[in-house]
Enzyme design. Structure first.
Site, PDB file in Angstrom:
ATOM      1  CE  LYS A  42      -0.367  -0.336   5.045  1.00 30.56           C
ATOM      2  NZ  LYS A  42      -1.225  -0.778   6.161  1.00 30.56           N
ATOM      3  CE1 TYR A 270      12.621  31.662   3.674  1.00 28.38           C
ATOM      4  CE2 TYR A 270      12.834  29.282   3.491  1.00 28.38           C
ATOM      5  CZ  TYR A 270      12.517  30.509   2.936  1.00 28.38           C
ATOM      6  OH  TYR A 270      12.095  30.577   1.638  1.00 28.38           O
TER       7      TYR A 270
HETATM    8  C1  LIG Z   1      -0.439  -1.738   6.915  1.00 24.48           C
HETATM    9  C2  LIG Z   1      -0.977  -3.026   7.385  1.00 24.48           C
HETATM   10  C3  LIG Z   1      -0.137  -4.131   7.568  1.00 24.48           C
HETATM   11  C4  LIG Z   1       1.364  -4.050   7.491  1.00 24.48           C
HETATM   12  O1  LIG Z   1       1.847  -3.556   8.708  1.00 24.48           O
HETATM   13  P1  LIG Z   1       3.422  -3.343   8.979  1.00 24.48           P
HETATM   14  O2  LIG Z   1       3.492  -2.836  10.344  1.00 24.48           O
HETATM   15  O3  LIG Z   1       3.873  -2.365   7.942  1.00 24.48           O
HETATM   16  O4  LIG Z   1       4.065  -4.663   8.800  1.00 24.48           O
HETATM   17  C5  LIG Z   1      -0.729  -5.340   7.873  1.00 24.48           C
HETATM   18  N1  LIG Z   1      -2.070  -5.442   8.013  1.00 24.48           N
HETATM   19  C6  LIG Z   1      -2.901  -4.388   7.877  1.00 24.48           C
HETATM   20  C7  LIG Z   1      -4.361  -4.565   8.069  1.00 24.48           C
HETATM   21  C8  LIG Z   1      -2.383  -3.147   7.572  1.00 24.48           C
HETATM   22  O5  LIG Z   1      -3.208  -2.101   7.460  1.00 24.48           O
END
Ligand SMILES: *Cc1c(COP(=O)(O)O)cnc(C)c1O
Length: 376
Positions: A42, A270
């Site tokens: 994702k 800045y």
């Molecule tokens: C993002 C997510 C993961 C992965 O989690 P990590 O901590 O990056 O390993 C797994 N399951 C769900 C439902 C998630 O939203």
């Protein structure tokens, strides 16, 4: 006509991704857990490029890919990836036909959404497989303990739907001595038992994010679901990815763009929040917070130039930062490593996360599209 890619490649500031490291990490997580891996890609593969990350994960033996939203799954299909893809959250109901046509596996937890999936299954004459999310303590989405027995029983009655997966998400798997994970897994076992009693036979029960895959063997079930670990990054300050044999895949590099010698006391950037401690050399590097380098790193990070750590000094600006090179004169065009190794030195995403008071996830997902991703 000049393409956007050509324009982007003019810039020396870029992200280099070692796809071999992603493949290695997936294989490593599979070997540590003795389970098939669902590689979470994702948010553009946590900033690494979703398509390249997905291909590397499959090369490393992943059996599944996971994304957060439907669009991310469609993008993988459009790139020609035909592995199983799980969408981790419910999608808009009117998007369901398009997502099923792309053979994405959807998650569900609200009755109207699950009814819509069943209707789609009846319409096409073949049941729709769904992974049902159980809320065992994350408190975000999913079937809740008070009603899950009845909810699961009613799913058994729905024509057109087959519950192929049951899953939950852990809130505190990165905290080594915290009892929450064991409590959540006990709750999950109750939900699985309720599903079994209702006559459901989910093939895939899954709960483990990266931290659980590394620290909680009991959470492995039928499939592990790591995200941050497949990129070789630590899920929390106390859980060191490198100590578990994971390798970071991302380097962030640039080149010195401007060099000048300044007198002791010369203020820069800045707010003039830094002044030269002695006479010496200052380098300007073409990267800023619009690329995702956190402004919180102002006066609080190092970069590597000529194999040495040098301090990022003064306020991070939108497009440029300043680096104090002290008595060593840098040259315009010298390679600058912001994240990754140069010579003997190494700057980690974890270092930025600590300095910016955040987590590795936020650092890599906020690296913006202005940075070209070069995959090797
Ligand atoms: C993002 C997510 C993961 C992965 O989690 P990590 O901590 O990056 O390993 C797994 N399951 C769900 C439902 C998630 O939203």
């Amino acid at each position: 006509m000049t393409s956007l890619t050509t324009v982007r490649s003019l810039r020396p500031t870029r992200i280099e991704i070692d796809t071999g490291a992603i493949a290695h990490n997936v294989a490593r997580l599979g070997a540590l857990t003795h389970r098939p891996v669902c590689a979470v890609v994702k948010a553009d593969g946590y900033g690494h490029g979703a398509v390249a990350a997905a291909r590397a994960a499959l090369e490393g033996g992943a059996g599944w890919l996971a994304v957060a939203i439907g669009e991310e799954g469609l993008a993988l299909r459009e790139a020609g990836i035909d592995a199983p893809i799980l969408v981790l959250t419910e999608t808009p109901i009117d998007a369901v036909p398009m997502l099923l046509a792309a053979d994405l596996t959807l998650s569900g937890y609200r009755a109207p959404f699950l009814a819509a999936l069943a209707a789609a299954g009846r319409h096409r004459g073949r049941p729709v497989p769904v992974h049902v999310k159980i809320d065992t303590g994350m408190g975000r989405v999913g079937l809740v303990p008070d009603t899950w027995t009845a909810d699961l029983a009613s799913l058994m009655q729905l024509d057109g739907l087959v519950v192929d997966g049951l899953f939950t998400h852990l809130a505190r798997a990165d905290e080594v001595d915290d009892p929450t994970t064991d409590q959540q897994l006990a709750q999950f076992d109750l939900a699985v038992a309720a599903a079994t009693a209702a006559g459901l036979r989910p093939t895939w029960r899954h709960a483990a994010n990266t931290a659980a895959a590394l620290l909680h063997p009991d959470a492995a079930y039928d499939l592990v679901r790591p995200g941050i670990g497949i990129y070789g990054l630590s899920p929390a300050a106390d859980v060191d990815a490198a100590a578990h044999g994971l390798m970071p895949a991302l380097r962030l590099v640039s080149k010195v763009g401007f060099v000048k010698r300044v007198r002791r006391g010369t203020p820069v950037s800045y707010g003039h929040r830094w002044s030269a401690p002695t006479d010496g050399w200052l380098a300007t590097i073409p990267i800023g917070y619009a690329d995702g380098l956190p402004r919180a790193l102002s006066n609080h990070a190092d970069v590597l130039i000529r194999g040495r750590r040098r301090n990022l000094v003064g306020t991070v600006t939108m497009d440029q930062i300043l680096v104090w090179c002290d008595q060593e004169e840098p040259q315009v065009g010298d390679e600058v490593v912001l994240l990754g190794a140069q010579g003997e030195e190494h700057i980690r995403v974890e270092d930025w996360a600590a300095a910016a008071d955040t987590i590795t996830y936020e650092i890599v997902t906020q690296l913006t599209a202005r940075l070209p991703r070069i995959h090797r």
